[in-house]
Design a protein around this motif. Structure first.
Motif, mmCIF file in Angstrom:
data_model
loop_
_atom_site.group_PDB
_atom_site.id
_atom_site.type_symbol
_atom_site.label_atom_id
_atom_site.label_comp_id
_atom_site.label_asym_id
_atom_site.label_seq_id
_atom_site.Cartn_x
_atom_site.Cartn_y
_atom_site.Cartn_z
ATOM 1 N N HIS A 273 1.090 1.802 -9.945
ATOM 2 C CA HIS A 273 -0.182 2.518 -9.818
ATOM 3 C C HIS A 273 -1.166 1.697 -8.997
ATOM 4 O O HIS A 273 -1.255 0.470 -9.156
ATOM 5 C CB HIS A 273 -0.776 2.785 -11.202
ATOM 6 C CG HIS A 273 -2.139 3.410 -11.170
ATOM 7 N ND1 HIS A 273 -3.237 2.843 -11.788
ATOM 8 C CD2 HIS A 273 -2.586 4.551 -10.572
ATOM 9 C CE1 HIS A 273 -4.290 3.615 -11.597
ATOM 10 N NE2 HIS A 273 -3.928 4.650 -10.863
ATOM 11 N N ARG B 150 2.303 2.096 -3.562
ATOM 12 C CA ARG B 150 1.409 2.449 -4.662
ATOM 13 C C ARG B 150 1.364 3.957 -4.852
ATOM 14 O O ARG B 150 1.435 4.727 -3.895
ATOM 15 C CB ARG B 150 -0.004 1.928 -4.393
ATOM 16 C CG ARG B 150 -0.118 0.411 -4.429
ATOM 17 C CD ARG B 150 -1.539 -0.008 -4.167
ATOM 18 N NE ARG B 150 -1.607 -1.437 -3.876
ATOM 19 C CZ ARG B 150 -2.634 -2.033 -3.291
ATOM 20 N NH1 ARG B 150 -3.681 -1.311 -2.923
ATOM 21 N NH2 ARG B 150 -2.618 -3.317 -3.074
ATOM 22 N N GLU C 298 -10.580 -1.622 -4.573
ATOM 23 C CA GLU C 298 -9.129 -1.521 -4.536
ATOM 24 C C GLU C 298 -8.625 -2.019 -5.877
ATOM 25 O O GLU C 298 -9.184 -2.953 -6.454
ATOM 26 C CB GLU C 298 -8.576 -2.376 -3.398
ATOM 27 C CG GLU C 298 -7.072 -2.324 -3.222
ATOM 28 C CD GLU C 298 -6.590 -3.215 -2.085
ATOM 29 O OE1 GLU C 298 -5.413 -3.079 -1.697
ATOM 30 O OE2 GLU C 298 -7.398 -4.045 -1.608
ATOM 31 N N ASP D 31 0.835 -1.205 0.000
ATOM 32 C CA ASP D 31 0.000 0.000 0.000
ATOM 33 C C ASP D 31 0.870 1.256 0.000
ATOM 34 O O ASP D 31 0.554 2.257 -0.647
ATOM 35 C CB ASP D 31 -0.912 0.007 1.228
ATOM 36 C CG ASP D 31 -1.984 -1.062 1.142
ATOM 37 O OD1 ASP D 31 -2.226 -1.543 0.027
ATOM 38 O OD2 ASP D 31 -2.566 -1.398 2.187
ATOM 39 N N ARG E 96 -0.679 7.280 -7.059
ATOM 40 C CA ARG E 96 -1.935 7.632 -7.724
ATOM 41 C C ARG E 96 -1.712 8.125 -9.145
ATOM 42 O O ARG E 96 -2.524 7.880 -10.034
ATOM 43 C CB ARG E 96 -2.669 8.707 -6.928
ATOM 44 C CG ARG E 96 -3.050 8.276 -5.523
ATOM 45 C CD ARG E 96 -3.808 9.393 -4.826
ATOM 46 N NE ARG E 96 -4.254 9.014 -3.498
ATOM 47 C CZ ARG E 96 -5.034 9.760 -2.725
ATOM 48 N NH1 ARG E 96 -5.456 10.942 -3.169
ATOM 49 N NH2 ARG E 96 -5.388 9.352 -1.530
ATOM 50 N N ASP E 97 -0.665 8.898 -9.362
ATOM 51 C CA ASP E 97 -0.401 9.465 -10.681
ATOM 52 C C ASP E 97 1.065 9.870 -10.725
ATOM 53 O O ASP E 97 1.838 9.526 -9.838
ATOM 54 C CB ASP E 97 -1.325 10.657 -10.959
ATOM 55 C CG ASP E 97 -1.252 11.719 -9.871
ATOM 56 O OD1 ASP E 97 -0.153 12.259 -9.662
ATOM 57 O OD2 ASP E 97 -2.290 12.006 -9.239
ATOM 58 N N ARG F 189 -4.922 2.209 -6.139
ATOM 59 C CA ARG F 189 -5.747 2.991 -5.219
ATOM 60 C C ARG F 189 -6.557 2.037 -4.342
ATOM 61 O O ARG F 189 -6.925 0.925 -4.763
ATOM 62 C CB ARG F 189 -6.734 3.892 -5.978
ATOM 63 C CG ARG F 189 -6.127 5.013 -6.770
ATOM 64 C CD ARG F 189 -5.408 6.034 -5.914
ATOM 65 N NE ARG F 189 -6.281 6.674 -4.941
ATOM 66 C CZ ARG F 189 -6.977 7.779 -5.172
ATOM 67 N NH1 ARG F 189 -6.920 8.372 -6.356
ATOM 68 N NH2 ARG F 189 -7.719 8.316 -4.216
ATOM 69 N N SER F 190 -6.849 2.502 -3.140
ATOM 70 C CA SER F 190 -7.741 1.778 -2.248
ATOM 71 C C SER F 190 -8.742 2.779 -1.689
ATOM 72 O O SER F 190 -8.347 3.786 -1.088
ATOM 73 C CB SER F 190 -6.958 1.120 -1.103
ATOM 74 O OG SER F 190 -7.841 0.476 -0.195
ATOM 75 N N ARG F 191 -10.026 2.504 -1.916
ATOM 76 C CA ARG F 191 -11.083 3.392 -1.427
ATOM 77 C C ARG F 191 -12.092 2.537 -0.640
ATOM 78 O O ARG F 191 -13.075 2.047 -1.208
ATOM 79 C CB ARG F 191 -11.775 4.101 -2.587
ATOM 80 C CG ARG F 191 -10.868 5.022 -3.416
ATOM 81 C CD ARG F 191 -11.684 5.774 -4.451
ATOM 82 N NE ARG F 191 -10.885 6.672 -5.269
ATOM 83 C CZ ARG F 191 -10.402 6.371 -6.471
ATOM 84 N NH1 ARG F 191 -10.617 5.155 -6.983
ATOM 85 N NH2 ARG F 191 -9.710 7.256 -7.157
#
Length: 296
Positions: free
Chosen positions: A55, A11, A102, A8, A13-14, A57-59
């Motif tokens: 790359h 990782r 995720e 995690d 995002r951009d 994401r985890s939401r």
């Protein structure tokens, strides 16, 4: 493809080389949601991440918008309440707003993604229809290039930063979501050639110029391989083919309208009318004015 190979903390995002990304300011989003058409479907974010190593994401609480991601190269994975899904070249992923999720690129073969976030009643219905068609969040597109092309057009429209740009983005996004919803494919099969997909994109986006790097990423090939294949099958390099398309449009406008040469230049993607005139004369042996008068 082991999802634990990227922690995690590792990782990102951009920030990928060659990426494009537009995020509409949230006050603008709130205002645009009060307008006709965009109140039903509005693109709030869109972008292109080539070879997006690390790359992810985890939401846990989901996103406020619906998310469409199209993988045109490489691979990755996504996890939603229904389970974990492998994402490979040609796959489209639709994540409904508010759904915990995720996702991450493969550590060994990171994906290239075209993506957008959308909100509105139409967006919700299209996402729901697509999920029903594919029986889940991931479907395989026989040809991902048309959907990727529409997301590319969405990015271009948002880049304008105008109300008209928001409308154009909404139209392209609606079309992209409709193509995914109508897809009804979960299995892989024969796809059109990379050159055919690139040519279709160029025809759909004329007079805008697309870089060779972006075209290669659109169809999931390296730049050198794509350029060689394009020239072999079409007979000219990609940039020359784009110029030919723009010149064909210029001939059409000169023959069928009374627009001034400067206006035709702009319609064909040339900001400089003098440069357009030189290019047209070099190509046709006649200036635009002489070309228009040739039959009179």
């Amino acid at each position: 493809m082991d999802e634990t190979t990227i922690s995690d903390e590792d990782r990102i995002r951009d920030g990928f080389a060659g990426q494009r990304m537009v995020v509409v300011p949230r006050p603008v989003v709130r205002e645009t949601l009060t307008q006709p058409v965009t109140s039903r479907l509005l693109v709030t974010d869109a972008g292109f991440f080539p070879h997006a190593a690390r790359h992810g994401r985890s939401r846990p609480d989901g996103a406020h918008q619906h998310i469409l991601m199209v993988c045109t190269d490489g691979s990755g994975w996504c996890r939603m309440p229904g389970g974990r899904h492998t994402v490979e070249r040609g796959d489209a992923v639709l994540i409904p707003a508010g759904s915990a999720h995720e996702y991450a690129a493969s550590a060994s073969d990171p994906w290239t993604l075209w993506w957008m976030h959308v909100i509105g009643i139409d967006a919700a219905e299209l996402v729901q229809t697509a999920h029903a068609s594919a029986a889940g969040p991931v479907s395989h597109l026989r040809d991902p290039a048309p959907v990727a092309s529409l997301i590319s057009q969405t990015v271009d429209a948002l880049d304008m930063g105008t109300a008209g740009g928001a409308l154009r983005a909404a139209g392209a996004a609606w079309h992209a979501l409709a193509l995914v919803a109508a897809n009804r494919r979960r299995v892989r099969g024969p796809e059109p050639s990379s050159v055919e997909r690139a040519v279709e994109h160029l025809r759909a986006t004329t007079p805008k110029r697309t870089s060779v790097e972006a075209l290669a990423a659109l169809v999931g090939l390296g730049v050198s391989q794509f350029s060689a294949l394009f020239r072999e099958h079409v007979g000219v390099p990609p940039l020359r083919y784009q110029s030919d398309l723009r010149m064909a449009r210029a001939r059409e406008l000169l023959d069928t309208t009374d627009q001034p040469v400067a206006a035709i230049a702009r319609s064909c993607g040339y900001d400089d009318a003098l440069y357009f005139t030189r290019q047209f004369t070099r190509t046709h042996g006649l200036s635009p004015t002489a070309f228009r008068q040739r039959a009179h």
